[in-house]
Design a protein around this motif. Structure first.
Motif, PDB file in Angstrom:
ATOM      1  N   PRO A 158       0.656  -1.800   0.190  1.00  0.00           N
ATOM      2  CA  PRO A 158       0.123  -0.004   0.000  1.00  0.00           C
ATOM      3  C   PRO A 158       0.757   1.409  -0.203  1.00  0.00           C
ATOM      4  N   GLY A 159       0.571   1.658  -0.663  1.00  0.00           N
ATOM      5  CA  GLY A 159       1.733   3.394  -0.981  1.00  0.00           C
ATOM      6  C   GLY A 159       2.633   3.155  -1.567  1.00  0.00           C
ATOM      7  N   HIS A 160       3.516   2.750  -1.004  1.00  0.00           N
ATOM      8  CA  HIS A 160       5.005   2.207  -1.980  1.00  0.00           C
ATOM      9  C   HIS A 160       5.578   1.067  -2.103  1.00  0.00           C
ATOM     10  N   GLY A 161       6.302   0.523  -2.884  1.00  0.00           N
ATOM     11  CA  GLY A 161       7.082  -0.564  -3.148  1.00  0.00           C
ATOM     12  C   GLY A 161       6.363  -1.780  -2.982  1.00  0.00           C
ATOM     13  N   TRP A 162       7.320  -2.824  -2.926  1.00  0.00           N
ATOM     14  CA  TRP A 162       7.246  -3.928  -2.817  1.00  0.00           C
ATOM     15  C   TRP A 162       7.021  -4.317  -1.672  1.00  0.00           C
ATOM     16  N   ARG A 163       6.043  -5.608  -1.639  1.00  0.00           N
ATOM     17  CA  ARG A 163       6.445  -6.532   0.025  1.00  0.00           C
ATOM     18  C   ARG A 163       6.138  -8.069  -0.172  1.00  0.00           C
ATOM     19  N   PHE A 164       6.793  -8.718   0.219  1.00  0.00           N
ATOM     20  CA  PHE A 164       7.017 -10.561   0.299  1.00  0.00           C
ATOM     21  C   PHE A 164       5.845 -10.828   1.090  1.00  0.00           C
ATOM     22  N   LEU A 165       5.254 -12.033   0.354  1.00  0.00           N
ATOM     23  CA  LEU A 165       4.273 -12.591   1.271  1.00  0.00           C
ATOM     24  C   LEU A 165       5.003 -14.050   2.147  1.00  0.00           C
ATOM     25  N   PRO A 166       4.636 -14.435   3.102  1.00  0.00           N
ATOM     26  CA  PRO A 166       5.134 -15.626   3.962  1.00  0.00           C
ATOM     27  C   PRO A 166       5.601 -16.512   3.297  1.00  0.00           C
ATOM     28  N   ILE A 167       6.397 -16.667   3.443  1.00  0.00           N
ATOM     29  CA  ILE A 167       6.972 -18.633   2.508  1.00  0.00           C
ATOM     30  C   ILE A 167       7.656 -19.724   3.802  1.00  0.00           C
ATOM     31  N   LEU A 168       7.177 -20.496   3.590  1.00  0.00           N
ATOM     32  CA  LEU A 168       8.558 -21.834   4.390  1.00  0.00           C
ATOM     33  C   LEU A 168       9.621 -21.654   4.291  1.00  0.00           C
ATOM     34  N   THR A 169      10.581 -21.465   5.261  1.00  0.00           N
ATOM     35  CA  THR A 169      11.762 -21.427   6.014  1.00  0.00           C
ATOM     36  C   THR A 169      12.467 -22.416   6.427  1.00  0.00           C
ATOM     37  N   SER A 170      11.956 -23.898   6.692  1.00  0.00           N
ATOM     38  CA  SER A 170      12.657 -24.586   7.990  1.00  0.00           C
ATOM     39  C   SER A 170      11.643 -25.741   7.462  1.00  0.00           C
ATOM     40  N   PRO A 171      13.264 -26.668   7.455  1.00  0.00           N
ATOM     41  CA  PRO A 171      12.976 -27.817   6.995  1.00  0.00           C
ATOM     42  C   PRO A 171      11.128 -28.253   7.892  1.00  0.00           C
ATOM     43  N   ASP A 172      11.113 -28.077   9.220  1.00  0.00           N
ATOM     44  CA  ASP A 172      10.107 -28.580  10.137  1.00  0.00           C
ATOM     45  C   ASP A 172       8.800 -28.274   9.156  1.00  0.00           C
ATOM     46  N   THR A 173       8.674 -26.938   8.795  1.00  0.00           N
ATOM     47  CA  THR A 173       7.332 -26.359   8.340  1.00  0.00           C
ATOM     48  C   THR A 173       6.979 -26.684   6.801  1.00  0.00           C
ATOM     49  N   TYR A 174       8.085 -27.337   5.853  1.00  0.00           N
ATOM     50  CA  TYR A 174       8.231 -27.849   5.191  1.00  0.00           C
ATOM     51  C   TYR A 174       7.139 -29.637   5.117  1.00  0.00           C
ATOM     52  N   ASP A 175       7.650 -30.286   5.994  1.00  0.00           N
ATOM     53  CA  ASP A 175       7.519 -31.120   6.426  1.00  0.00           C
ATOM     54  C   ASP A 175       5.950 -31.591   6.621  1.00  0.00           C
ATOM     55  N   GLN A 176       5.771 -29.866   6.952  1.00  0.00           N
ATOM     56  CA  GLN A 176       4.091 -30.476   8.250  1.00  0.00           C
ATOM     57  C   GLN A 176       3.424 -29.789   7.068  1.00  0.00           C
ATOM     58  N   GLY A 177       3.643 -28.886   5.712  1.00  0.00           N
ATOM     59  CA  GLY A 177       3.185 -28.965   4.411  1.00  0.00           C
ATOM     60  C   GLY A 177       2.690 -30.107   3.849  1.00  0.00           C
ATOM     61  N   TYR A 178       3.966 -31.442   3.688  1.00  0.00           N
ATOM     62  CA  TYR A 178       2.929 -32.759   3.488  1.00  0.00           C
ATOM     63  C   TYR A 178       2.117 -33.253   3.565  1.00  0.00           C
ATOM     64  N   ARG A 179       2.643 -33.184   4.735  1.00  0.00           N
ATOM     65  CA  ARG A 179       1.521 -33.949   5.636  1.00  0.00           C
ATOM     66  C   ARG A 179       0.382 -33.481   5.894  1.00  0.00           C
ATOM     67  N   PHE A 180       0.170 -32.272   5.952  1.00  0.00           N
ATOM     68  CA  PHE A 180      -1.646 -31.600   5.490  1.00  0.00           C
ATOM     69  C   PHE A 180      -1.805 -31.281   4.319  1.00  0.00           C
ATOM     70  N   ARG A 181      -1.214 -31.651   3.016  1.00  0.00           N
ATOM     71  CA  ARG A 181      -1.222 -32.375   1.721  1.00  0.00           C
ATOM     72  C   ARG A 181      -1.473 -33.750   1.993  1.00  0.00           C
ATOM     73  N   ILE A 182      -0.641 -34.829   2.498  1.00  0.00           N
ATOM     74  CA  ILE A 182      -1.508 -36.253   2.644  1.00  0.00           C
ATOM     75  C   ILE A 182      -2.743 -36.165   2.945  1.00  0.00           C
ATOM     76  N   LEU A 183      -3.166 -35.515   4.177  1.00  0.00           N
ATOM     77  CA  LEU A 183      -4.017 -35.391   4.579  1.00  0.00           C
ATOM     78  C   LEU A 183      -5.150 -34.983   3.765  1.00  0.00           C
ATOM     79  N   VAL A 184      -5.433 -33.595   2.995  1.00  0.00           N
ATOM     80  CA  VAL A 184      -6.888 -32.625   2.204  1.00  0.00           C
ATOM     81  C   VAL A 184      -6.635 -33.637   0.840  1.00  0.00           C
ATOM     82  N   GLU A 185      -5.309 -33.967   0.254  1.00  0.00           N
ATOM     83  CA  GLU A 185      -5.592 -33.697  -1.221  1.00  0.00           C
ATOM     84  C   GLU A 185      -6.037 -35.520  -1.255  1.00  0.00           C
TER      85      GLU A 185
END
Length: 301
Positions: free
Chosen positions: A150-177
């Protein structure tokens, strides 16, 4: 034509292609509706470019039938667009900003870039021209990991940055997909699924050997999001899209195992064939096991 003359033209063509994808995305999201007039100036301001590449992008979309010319000049939206598919381009035609794009992604993932930056900061840091910056930002926005602040410039959005959260993302996908395939309202869009099959077959037939990490990610995420969309459950669809946005840069960071990537494409083909033959329970079991094995394989790298 000399090489120095050809390079700016390739960049202009690539910018027009990226802008066409951005306009199609706005159509797919419902922000541009069938019959709505498309003003070059408004689009140029929205996408932060001059009117000339917007004009080229609209001509590309007219060729595809996504927009149509008006008798009194200009264009209107012809129909509701699907979210656009990025083509698999061979190395000779690939975006010449790929190395730069991956450098920015790596810098963001490693914490070298702050959450918010101005365009002048980015141009100075990466020694970019205004045109190069525009192409870079269009791609980053299209892939969902930055937005205009808003107003000026660019903002980066949140991302997964650690191996633990990356693995959690996969476990979530196993359940949901797997659950998505068993939803009561699950209904296959056969043309959309066959389009994914064509893309996976192209990878199997050799494109997997030269496709960039971004192209491989997009092709595979597109298949999984397409299948999730058949569930009719908006919570499943949106949660999977969010997970894919969050994990995108972590995927770029990992070394590409071309043999493993080819094997996953063949598995995707099996999954598609199970769905096309209406073997939903088998498909749900298959996607659960495939995601579990992929999680173990990628966690080991």
């Amino acid at each position: 034509m000399s090489q120095t003359q050809a390079t700016p033209r390739r960049r202009q063509s690539k910018l027009a292609e990226q802008l066409a994808l951005s306009i199609e995305t706005l159509m797919a999201q419902g922000e541009l509706r069938p019959g709505q007039a498309l003003a070059e100036r408004t689009l140029a301001e929205r996408l932060d470019v001059s009117r000339s590449p917007i004009r080229q992008a609209l001509k590309r979309l007219e060729t595809k039938g996504a927009v149509k010319a008006r008798e009194d000049g200009g264009y209107v939206v012809a129909h509701t667009a699907r979210r656009p598919t990025l083509a698999l381009l061979p190395p000779a035609e690939a975006d010449d900003t790929e190395a730069l794009y991956l450098q920015v992604a790596d810098d963001r993932l490693s914490g070298k870039l702050p959450d918010k930056l101005s365009e002048s900061d980015l141009m100075r840091r990466y020694n970019l021209t205004k045109t190069q910056l525009g192409m870079l930002l269009q791609r980053i926005v299209h892939e969902g990991w930055a937005e205009r602040a808003p107003g000026h410039g660019w903002r980066f959005l949140p991302i997964l940055t650690s191996p633990d959260t990356y693995d959690q993302g996969y476990r979530f996908r196993i359940l949901v997909e797997s659950a998505a395939i068993l939803e009561p309202g699950f209904q296959i869009d056969v043309p959309a699924l066959r389009q994914c099959l064509v893309e996976q077959q192209a990878l199997i037939d050799g494109a997997v050997e030269w496709a960039s990490p971004a192209q491989l990610f997009d092709a595979n995420a597109r298949l999984h999001e397409t299948i999730a969309s058949f569930s009719g459950n908006v919570f499943i669809i949106e949660s999977l899209k969010r997970i894919n946005r969050l994990r995108r840069l972590m995927e770029y960071k990992k070394n590409v195992d071309r043999n493993a990537a080819a094997r996953r494409c063949r598995e995707h083909k099996v999954l598609i064939e199970l769905l096309l033959s209406d073997q939903r329970e088998a498909a749900a079991d298959f996607i659960r096991l495939r995601l579990r094995d992929a999680a173990r394989e990628k966690s080991a790298r």
